[in-house]
Each structure stands twice: as C-alpha cells, then as structure tokens.
Motif scaffolding. Sequence first.
Motif, PDB file in Angstrom:
ATOM      1  N   SER A 171      57.500  29.292  24.630  1.00  0.00           N
ATOM      2  CA  SER A 171      57.348  28.194  25.571  1.00  0.00           C
ATOM      3  C   SER A 171      57.106  26.914  24.787  1.00  0.00           C
ATOM      4  O   SER A 171      57.008  26.916  23.545  1.00  0.00           O
ATOM      5  N   THR A 173      54.350  25.234  24.921  1.00  0.00           N
ATOM      6  CA  THR A 173      52.998  25.354  24.365  1.00  0.00           C
ATOM      7  C   THR A 173      53.017  26.075  23.029  1.00  0.00           C
ATOM      8  O   THR A 173      52.360  25.657  22.064  1.00  0.00           O
ATOM      9  N   ASP A 174      53.751  27.179  22.960  1.00  0.00           N
ATOM     10  CA  ASP A 174      53.862  27.917  21.702  1.00  0.00           C
ATOM     11  C   ASP A 174      54.526  27.058  20.626  1.00  0.00           C
ATOM     12  O   ASP A 174      54.124  27.079  19.459  1.00  0.00           O
ATOM     13  N   THR A 176      54.599  23.648  20.366  1.00  0.00           N
ATOM     14  CA  THR A 176      53.709  22.578  19.894  1.00  0.00           C
ATOM     15  C   THR A 176      52.563  23.139  19.056  1.00  0.00           C
ATOM     16  O   THR A 176      52.124  22.492  18.096  1.00  0.00           O
ATOM     17  N   ASN A 177      52.074  24.326  19.388  1.00  0.00           N
ATOM     18  CA  ASN A 177      50.996  24.920  18.590  1.00  0.00           C
ATOM     19  C   ASN A 177      51.458  25.248  17.172  1.00  0.00           C
ATOM     20  O   ASN A 177      50.709  25.075  16.203  1.00  0.00           O
ATOM     21  N   TYR A 235      53.191  15.374  25.088  1.00  0.00           N
ATOM     22  CA  TYR A 235      52.961  16.761  25.495  1.00  0.00           C
ATOM     23  C   TYR A 235      53.192  16.931  26.998  1.00  0.00           C
ATOM     24  O   TYR A 235      53.827  17.907  27.438  1.00  0.00           O
ATOM     25  N   HIS A 239      56.163  19.323  28.919  1.00  0.00           N
ATOM     26  CA  HIS A 239      55.905  20.387  29.892  1.00  0.00           C
ATOM     27  C   HIS A 239      56.668  20.125  31.192  1.00  0.00           C
ATOM     28  O   HIS A 239      57.182  21.070  31.817  1.00  0.00           O
TER      29      HIS A 239
END
Length: 397
Positions: A171, A173-174, A176-177, A235, A239
């Motif tokens: 995703s 989120t994954d 950007t992490n 961010y 999303h």
Amino acid sequence: MDEVKADRKLKGKVNFISWKREFERAAKANDTFEYLTGEEVVPPKPRKEDYFAKPGDGEIRHSIRTKKISTPMVDDGDETDDAQAILITTNNNLRWQIDYNEHKNAKEKMKLASKLLDSWVSDGIKIEIEDCTNAKEAYDLIKKRYAVTHERARDTLLNQLSLIKLEDCLSVTDYTNKVRQVKADLKTVKYNMTDDMFATALLHGLPPSYRTFKDKYDWIRSTKPDDPPDLDYLYERLHVEEAQQLRLKEERRARDRAKKDTTINAGNRGYSGRSKLSREDKSHLRCTYSDCGRTGHTEGTCWVKSPEKIPRSLKDRLPVHIDNKHMNEKAGMAGIVETDLVPDRDVSIRADSLGTAPFSIPHANSADSSSQKRSAVLCNELRELGELVLGGQESGN
C-alpha cells in the motif's frame, strides 16, 4: 520477544546498516541496550561474609553477662553498644539483599540481551558469536566484523532508495514507510536527506498511473519553489489518490466481467438471438411406433407418427406437400390428407439419387398404387429427413 523474520536478520555487510538500526530499536524496547553498549554492567555476586563479620570480644562478653541473672546493676554503656551492633547487623543485611538483587536483575538483563541478539542474526553468524562470554562481547564482535564505512553505506542506501517502487509494496503506507527507513539509515551514516530530496524520491517511485498526480503536485510546488514541501500534505494526497486508483481499478474489473459475460452469452445464442437448446444424450431412447422404430426419440415426439410436429422451416424440404389444413386424426399416418402427391416413380428416383431408395416392387400401373404404399414412402422420406436434419445439427455443434 517477537519472532524476527528471516529478511530482517543480519546476513553480513549487505544489510548491516538497516539491521543495526532495527536491532538497537528492539534492544531499547526490551531495556537491554545499555548492557550491549557497556553503559550498564553486571556487578559481581555479593558474598555474605563481606557483610556479616564474625562476633568480636564485645559480643562474647555481652552473651556472658546475659547469663548472669544475679547481677543487680545494669551498665548503660553496654546497652548502647548492643543496640548499635544490632543496627549495624540489620543495615548489613539490607545492603546484602540490595546488592544481591541488583546483581540478579543485571544478570537477567544480560541473558535477555544475549537471547535478543541470537534471534536477530542468521545461523552462520550465530556460530561466530557462540564463544563470546556475554552479549556485549558478541555485539562488539559483530560491529567490528560487519560494519561498513560511511561512503559505502551511502552508496548502498541510495541505490536501495532508487529501487523502491509503489508497485512492489502492499500500500501507500508501506511504500512511504520504506522510504522513511532509508532516510533514517542515511542519517546514521552522516547523510542528511532534505525534505525536497525526500519528496522527489517519493514521486520517483510512483507508477505510470500516477502521472496526473505528479503533474499536479509539481505545479503546486512550482508556485512556491523556495519553500520546503509540506510532507504531511503529500502523504494525505497520496492516500486520496490511492483510494481513487483502487476505485477505478474495481470499475474496470466490473466492466471487463460484464463484457466477458456478454461475449459468453452471445456465443451461446443463435443468429436469431434465441438461446440454443442444451442437447442431452438421447441415444438410449427408442421409438415404439410401428412404422418408425428408430432411436434417439420417443413415440410422443415421433415425426412419422405426428407430422404436425415437424418444424415449419423443415416442411419445405419434404418431397411431398402436406396441407396442414386437412388433418384427420382417424386416417392413417396420424390422419395426414395428402394433396398433390408426387408419383411413386419420381419418389423412387429422388430417393435413389440419394442412395436411400427402398426396394421397389414392380407393379402394372402406378396409378393403382394404394394409399398405404404412398404412406410408406412418406414414412421413409420423413425418417431420412429426420436423420439428415439431426446429423446437420450435430455436425454444426
């Protein structure tokens, strides 16, 4: 301690930078990091004889005096000495318990640090550190053997950053992490990634479907080129774009499924648009009508017995013309009144040309042919036509 995945364990110089950061984070969470760095050590085990000395001459005299009951006078100085001795003994006991508990807790922490380190390295490195006396010694050996220079670490991390793609992540989120982790690793090797560089790296890893999103974000950045980018806004928009991309993908899949179903349904339909009837095996059926006796149908659907059941599109192919307006159920062959019958000789010739003519019986005058003979000829023609039509349908399917 949670189980560590194989890809996060130390393999050597190739992943030392990222491993060191994650392992030290886990050590701090378990309150063992200070024992690995040497800030906390395990104190020696306290001995009781160092806290509880042997009784001296004063204590012996005190024990003797207590046995002398006849002594009428009490020495106040001796009582003060006895109280001080008891207080000293109590303090020594407390000191021993405190030092012993401190030694015990520190020893447990060092054991936990050893277990943590053992779970964060691969099997080959476990063999290398198994002879170390404690976790600190093992950790120092790992850092000495597998640490890399800052220059080499920077090149490796920047290369990893260029290979991170959103398509390879679960995703946004994954994604950007993972970019954040590389940024944190670069900071440990004295490489400061600015917000502009970080935003550029995020945009670089987006797939072609995000082209419109990147164009819009570049236009927003161009309005204030000297200001640092708002990463929180970036961010948030990522999303939102991810949700829109998922919605478009689901709509595309729904259209594809509908198109596929339409194609399948169209393939199962004839030229007239009506669905083809599903054919089932009728080879076990046998007609019980005396003038037919063929297989593949029953007496109730027999065309020989009931010519009115012949489809309209097939009646024109018959060698005789049947007038449906003159049906008589009491007559032979289901009461078919034949008008404009073709002479038997022509029927024999037509059937003979197809190789299916019955054995002809010579007669003196064809005009004297009975209706039974004409009915028999019609039965043969109907049977042959039925076989021809059924054969054509099977070959067409």
